[in-house]
Scaffold this motif. Structure first.
Motif, PDB file in Angstrom:
ATOM      1  N   ILE A  51       4.092  11.622   4.816  1.00  0.00           N
ATOM      2  CA  ILE A  51       4.434  10.206   4.695  1.00  0.00           C
ATOM      3  C   ILE A  51       5.914  10.091   4.365  1.00  0.00           C
ATOM      4  O   ILE A  51       6.420  10.830   3.523  1.00  0.00           O
ATOM      5  N   PRO A  52       6.624   9.164   5.004  1.00  0.00           N
ATOM      6  CA  PRO A  52       8.045   8.985   4.665  1.00  0.00           C
ATOM      7  C   PRO A  52       8.235   8.628   3.191  1.00  0.00           C
ATOM      8  O   PRO A  52       7.378   8.016   2.565  1.00  0.00           O
ATOM      9  N   THR A  53       9.368   9.027   2.644  1.00  0.00           N
ATOM     10  CA  THR A  53       9.654   8.820   1.220  1.00  0.00           C
ATOM     11  C   THR A  53       9.606   7.347   0.842  1.00  0.00           C
ATOM     12  O   THR A  53       9.103   6.994  -0.223  1.00  0.00           O
ATOM     13  N   VAL A  54      10.103   6.489   1.709  1.00  0.00           N
ATOM     14  CA  VAL A  54      10.114   5.050   1.414  1.00  0.00           C
ATOM     15  C   VAL A  54       8.685   4.545   1.256  1.00  0.00           C
ATOM     16  O   VAL A  54       8.379   3.785   0.333  1.00  0.00           O
ATOM     17  N   HIS A  55       7.801   4.968   2.139  1.00  0.00           N
ATOM     18  CA  HIS A  55       6.404   4.524   2.066  1.00  0.00           C
ATOM     19  C   HIS A  55       5.735   5.050   0.800  1.00  0.00           C
ATOM     20  O   HIS A  55       4.957   4.339   0.154  1.00  0.00           O
ATOM     21  N   LYS A  56       6.034   6.277   0.416  1.00  0.00           N
ATOM     22  CA  LYS A  56       5.467   6.858  -0.802  1.00  0.00           C
ATOM     23  C   LYS A  56       5.932   6.086  -2.032  1.00  0.00           C
ATOM     24  O   LYS A  56       5.135   5.784  -2.919  1.00  0.00           O
ATOM     25  N   GLU A  57       7.211   5.742  -2.085  1.00  0.00           N
ATOM     26  CA  GLU A  57       7.744   4.973  -3.217  1.00  0.00           C
ATOM     27  C   GLU A  57       7.115   3.589  -3.291  1.00  0.00           C
ATOM     28  O   GLU A  57       6.798   3.109  -4.380  1.00  0.00           O
ATOM     29  N   GLU A  58       6.921   2.953  -2.143  1.00  0.00           N
ATOM     30  CA  GLU A  58       6.292   1.635  -2.131  1.00  0.00           C
ATOM     31  C   GLU A  58       4.838   1.712  -2.594  1.00  0.00           C
ATOM     32  O   GLU A  58       4.368   0.849  -3.327  1.00  0.00           O
ATOM     33  N   THR A  59       4.130   2.770  -2.176  1.00  0.00           N
ATOM     34  CA  THR A  59       2.747   2.952  -2.606  1.00  0.00           C
ATOM     35  C   THR A  59       2.678   3.154  -4.118  1.00  0.00           C
ATOM     36  O   THR A  59       1.830   2.560  -4.793  1.00  0.00           O
ATOM     37  N   LEU A  60       3.575   3.982  -4.664  1.00  0.00           N
ATOM     38  CA  LEU A  60       3.606   4.184  -6.117  1.00  0.00           C
ATOM     39  C   LEU A  60       3.920   2.880  -6.849  1.00  0.00           C
ATOM     40  O   LEU A  60       3.329   2.591  -7.890  1.00  0.00           O
ATOM     41  N   GLU A  61       4.831   2.088  -6.315  1.00  0.00           N
ATOM     42  CA  GLU A  61       5.173   0.813  -6.940  1.00  0.00           C
ATOM     43  C   GLU A  61       3.957  -0.119  -6.964  1.00  0.00           C
ATOM     44  O   GLU A  61       3.679  -0.763  -7.973  1.00  0.00           O
ATOM     45  N   ILE A  62       3.202  -0.147  -5.867  1.00  0.00           N
ATOM     46  CA  ILE A  62       1.999  -0.982  -5.822  1.00  0.00           C
ATOM     47  C   ILE A  62       0.966  -0.466  -6.812  1.00  0.00           C
ATOM     48  O   ILE A  62       0.286  -1.257  -7.488  1.00  0.00           O
ATOM     49  N   LEU A  63       0.838   0.854  -6.935  1.00  0.00           N
ATOM     50  CA  LEU A  63      -0.114   1.416  -7.893  1.00  0.00           C
ATOM     51  C   LEU A  63       0.253   1.055  -9.327  1.00  0.00           C
ATOM     52  O   LEU A  63      -0.616   0.708 -10.132  1.00  0.00           O
ATOM     53  N   TYR A  64       1.552   1.129  -9.666  1.00  0.00           N
ATOM     54  CA  TYR A  64       1.984   0.740 -11.015  1.00  0.00           C
ATOM     55  C   TYR A  64       1.690  -0.737 -11.276  1.00  0.00           C
ATOM     56  O   TYR A  64       1.240  -1.112 -12.362  1.00  0.00           O
ATOM     57  N   GLU A  65       1.916  -1.579 -10.280  1.00  0.00           N
ATOM     58  CA  GLU A  65       1.623  -3.004 -10.430  1.00  0.00           C
ATOM     59  C   GLU A  65       0.128  -3.239 -10.599  1.00  0.00           C
ATOM     60  O   GLU A  65      -0.293  -4.078 -11.392  1.00  0.00           O
ATOM     61  N   ARG A  66      -0.686  -2.477  -9.869  1.00  0.00           N
ATOM     62  CA  ARG A  66      -2.143  -2.619  -9.989  1.00  0.00           C
ATOM     63  C   ARG A  66      -2.619  -2.169 -11.376  1.00  0.00           C
ATOM     64  O   ARG A  66      -3.506  -2.787 -11.972  1.00  0.00           O
ATOM     65  N   ILE A  67      -2.043  -1.091 -11.893  1.00  0.00           N
ATOM     66  CA  ILE A  67      -2.406  -0.629 -13.241  1.00  0.00           C
ATOM     67  C   ILE A  67      -2.053  -1.704 -14.264  1.00  0.00           C
ATOM     68  O   ILE A  67      -2.846  -2.019 -15.159  1.00  0.00           O
ATOM     69  N   ASN A  68      -0.862  -2.298 -14.140  1.00  0.00           N
ATOM     70  CA  ASN A  68      -0.479  -3.396 -15.036  1.00  0.00           C
ATOM     71  C   ASN A  68      -1.471  -4.549 -14.925  1.00  0.00           C
ATOM     72  O   ASN A  68      -1.865  -5.142 -15.935  1.00  0.00           O
ATOM     73  N   PHE A  69      -1.869  -4.877 -13.706  1.00  0.00           N
ATOM     74  CA  PHE A  69      -2.816  -5.961 -13.481  1.00  0.00           C
ATOM     75  C   PHE A  69      -4.151  -5.665 -14.155  1.00  0.00           C
ATOM     76  O   PHE A  69      -4.752  -6.544 -14.779  1.00  0.00           O
ATOM     77  N   GLU A  70      -4.633  -4.418 -14.054  1.00  0.00           N
ATOM     78  CA  GLU A  70      -5.909  -4.059 -14.662  1.00  0.00           C
ATOM     79  C   GLU A  70      -5.831  -4.022 -16.188  1.00  0.00           C
ATOM     80  O   GLU A  70      -6.827  -4.264 -16.858  1.00  0.00           O
ATOM     81  N   ILE A  71      -4.666  -3.720 -16.731  1.00  0.00           N
ATOM     82  CA  ILE A  71      -4.505  -3.739 -18.191  1.00  0.00           C
ATOM     83  C   ILE A  71      -4.586  -5.179 -18.701  1.00  0.00           C
ATOM     84  O   ILE A  71      -5.242  -5.466 -19.699  1.00  0.00           O
ATOM     85  N   ILE A  72      -3.938  -6.088 -17.993  1.00  0.00           N
ATOM     86  CA  ILE A  72      -3.932  -7.491 -18.401  1.00  0.00           C
ATOM     87  C   ILE A  72      -5.287  -8.151 -18.150  1.00  0.00           C
ATOM     88  O   ILE A  72      -5.722  -9.002 -18.917  1.00  0.00           O
ATOM     89  N   ASN A  73      -5.976  -7.745 -17.070  1.00  0.00           N
ATOM     90  CA  ASN A  73      -7.275  -8.319 -16.697  1.00  0.00           C
ATOM     91  C   ASN A  73      -8.350  -7.237 -16.738  1.00  0.00           C
ATOM     92  O   ASN A  73      -8.699  -6.662 -15.706  1.00  0.00           O
ATOM     93  N   PRO A  74      -8.901  -6.926 -17.906  1.00  0.00           N
ATOM     94  CA  PRO A  74      -9.869  -5.828 -17.993  1.00  0.00           C
ATOM     95  C   PRO A  74     -11.163  -6.070 -17.217  1.00  0.00           C
ATOM     96  O   PRO A  74     -11.874  -5.130 -16.904  1.00  0.00           O
ATOM     97  N   SER A  75     -11.476  -7.315 -16.878  1.00  0.00           N
ATOM     98  CA  SER A  75     -12.697  -7.574 -16.112  1.00  0.00           C
ATOM     99  C   SER A  75     -12.571  -7.109 -14.660  1.00  0.00           C
ATOM    100  O   SER A  75     -13.570  -6.986 -13.963  1.00  0.00           O
ATOM    101  N   ILE A  76     -11.359  -6.836 -14.205  1.00  0.00           N
ATOM    102  CA  ILE A  76     -11.120  -6.393 -12.830  1.00  0.00           C
ATOM    103  C   ILE A  76     -11.088  -4.873 -12.737  1.00  0.00           C
ATOM    104  O   ILE A  76     -11.025  -4.315 -11.658  1.00  0.00           O
TER     105      ILE A  76
END
Length: 101
Positions: A51-76
């Motif tokens: 996978i190109p480096t740019v795509h990998k970085e974008e995927t990691l950024e989305i994962l970090y945002e999703r983790i933040n979202f799950e911390i704030i919304n534990p029901s999800i």
């Protein structure tokens, strides 16, 4: 009944398995104040061979945002989600004070 069972099994086998992403929350609040600061540590690197480096970085950024979202919304928590058509599942590991490696 047998036809329904066979159809259900074939649908389960045809689905793509999600990529499990274990992470843990590390305390990084070195000066005691009114804010509790945490750092997210993704334990195992994603299977991003070819996978190109740019795509990998974008995927990691989305994962970090999703983790933040799950911390704030534990029901999800504990729900699968997709990034570019690929399924992901986050697994929160407990922090025991020992560095991962």
């Amino acid at each position: 009944m047998r036809k329904i069972l066979l159809l259900t099994l074939s649908l389960l086998y045809s689905q793509e398995l999600p990529e499990m992403v274990p992470y843990r929350l590390l305390p990084c609040d070195y000066s005691p104040d009114e804010w509790l600061e945490l750092e997210i540590e993704i334990i195992v690197p994603l299977s991003t061979d070819g996978i190109p480096t740019v795509h990998k970085e974008e995927t990691l950024e989305i994962l970090y945002e999703r983790i933040n979202f799950e911390i704030i919304n534990p029901s999800i928590r504990n729900e699968m989600f997709t990034i570019d058509g690929k399924l992901y599942y986050l697994i929160r590991l407990p922090f025991n004070g020992i560095p991962w490696g």
